[in-house]
Design an enzyme around this catalytic site. Structure first.
Site, mmCIF file in Angstrom:
data_model
loop_
_atom_site.group_PDB
_atom_site.id
_atom_site.type_symbol
_atom_site.label_atom_id
_atom_site.label_comp_id
_atom_site.label_asym_id
_atom_site.label_seq_id
_atom_site.Cartn_x
_atom_site.Cartn_y
_atom_site.Cartn_z
ATOM 1 N N ALA A 242 0.812 -1.217 0.000
ATOM 2 C CA ALA A 242 0.000 0.000 0.000
ATOM 3 C C ALA A 242 0.846 1.268 0.000
ATOM 4 O O ALA A 242 0.313 2.375 -0.092
ATOM 5 C CB ALA A 242 -0.928 0.000 1.214
ATOM 6 N N ASP A 243 2.160 1.111 0.095
ATOM 7 C CA ASP A 243 3.052 2.269 0.143
ATOM 8 C C ASP A 243 3.128 2.946 -1.230
ATOM 9 O O ASP A 243 3.392 2.291 -2.247
ATOM 10 C CB ASP A 243 4.449 1.817 0.586
ATOM 11 C CG ASP A 243 5.402 2.982 0.758
ATOM 12 O OD1 ASP A 243 5.456 3.553 1.853
ATOM 13 O OD2 ASP A 243 6.095 3.336 -0.220
ATOM 14 N N ILE A 244 2.913 4.257 -1.259
ATOM 15 C CA ILE A 244 2.891 5.004 -2.515
ATOM 16 C C ILE A 244 4.255 4.951 -3.208
ATOM 17 O O ILE A 244 4.343 4.850 -4.435
ATOM 18 C CB ILE A 244 2.478 6.469 -2.270
ATOM 19 C CG1 ILE A 244 1.069 6.531 -1.653
ATOM 20 C CG2 ILE A 244 2.515 7.258 -3.575
ATOM 21 C CD1 ILE A 244 0.001 5.933 -2.526
#
Length: 288
Positions: A242-244
């Site tokens: 989920a890390d951009i």
């Protein structure tokens, strides 16, 4: 007390310093290839430890300076943990040369996982950084540490849990914390101060157990829990999908028109096991 240490290559300390220098609270001197580290003593006081590279990627050596001889074995052990000196990178590097990440690993060869210098500081920093762009996240963290922590010998120390537990929400609001973020930071301090959350005990738990324990705490979601596993505990097989930053790096690497979905990341990362944490690190490095 001074000590010289040699470790197994490859190891690129200059890459380490580049990444650590992104945080304005870190006392990095890239020209002299050194960093001054905050060491949190059990009695609550601080000591500064200086680590300087004196070798090369293929012959990594370090000069460590302790302010006192007291408990030097524990201090050296902590430095080895922080910089992952006892986890040779050769096999990991070779593993990724057979994957789609080969070009990134070739470019950034010898870049290790490096831990935050203190587990509590790591957790607080992760909470502050939630849902903020990196520039403002660093600014907010600086304000917090400079007001409630302390500076010694040119090095900033994060405030201890008992100090954070006593902060008022409105005082953090004055620093431009949101209401919820202020409550979350103070709440973590309170839970550690009361003994409800034991960070030392977390070190002994599995990844799944750590995530389960931390996500029960208000303000800590999966992203923060995974970040803690990576940056505080140095677990080797984590991939925060989920890390951009991860999403942007994969999009760039694979020349995608849109950021990859969670499902696409899951499939792409299969060959990167059991070193997903290093895949994460090198992907971040590729866009920094």
């Amino acid at each position: 007390m001074d000590k010289t240490i040699s470790i197994t290559p490859p190891y690129n300390f200059d890459r380490v310093l580049e990444r650590l220098a992104l945080d304005p609270l870190n006392a990095v001197n890239k020209e002299e290839r050194l960093i001054k580290l905050p060491y949190y003593q059990p009695n609550g006081q601080g000591e500064v430890i200086t680590v300087q590279a004196i070798g090369t990627i293929d012959d990594p050596q370090f000069h460590i300076t302790f302010e006192t001889d007291e408990d030097s074995n524990s201090k050296e052990k902590r430095i080895r943990e922080v910089f992952h000196w006892d986890k040779p990178l050769g096999d990991i590097h070779d593993h990724f040369l057979t994957t789609a990440l080969h070009s990134i690993f070739t470019e950034h060869i010898g870049t290790p996982l490096v831990l935050e210098f203190d587990p509590f500081a790591s957790l607080v920093k992760s909470i502050i950084h939630q849902q903020l762009n990196l520039s403002f996240a660093h600014t907010l963290t600086e304000r917090f540490v400079q007001k409630y922590g302390w500076k010694y010998n040119g090095v900033w120390f994060y405030p201890r849990p008992e100090t954070v537990a006593r902060i008022r929400v409105e005082d953090l609001r004055d620093l431009q914390f949101s209401q919820r973020k202020a409550e979350y930071v103070i709440g973590v301090g309170e839970k550690i101060q009361s003994g409800e959350l034991n960070l030392t005990q977390l070190e002994k738990e599995s990844d799944e157990a750590v995530i389960k324990i931390l996500t029960k705490i208000r303000g800590i979601g999966p992203w923060t829990a995974e970040n803690y596993l990576l940056s505080a505990l140095g677990r080797p097989n984590l991939f925060p999908k989920a890390d951009i930053g991860i999403q942007n790096a994969v999009k760039k690497l694979y020349e995608m028109e849109k950021k990859p979905t969670i499902e696409e990341l899951e499939e792409l990362s299969i060959p990167w096991h059991p070193y997903l944490s290093y895949a994460s690190l090198y992907l971040w490095r590729s866009i920094e």
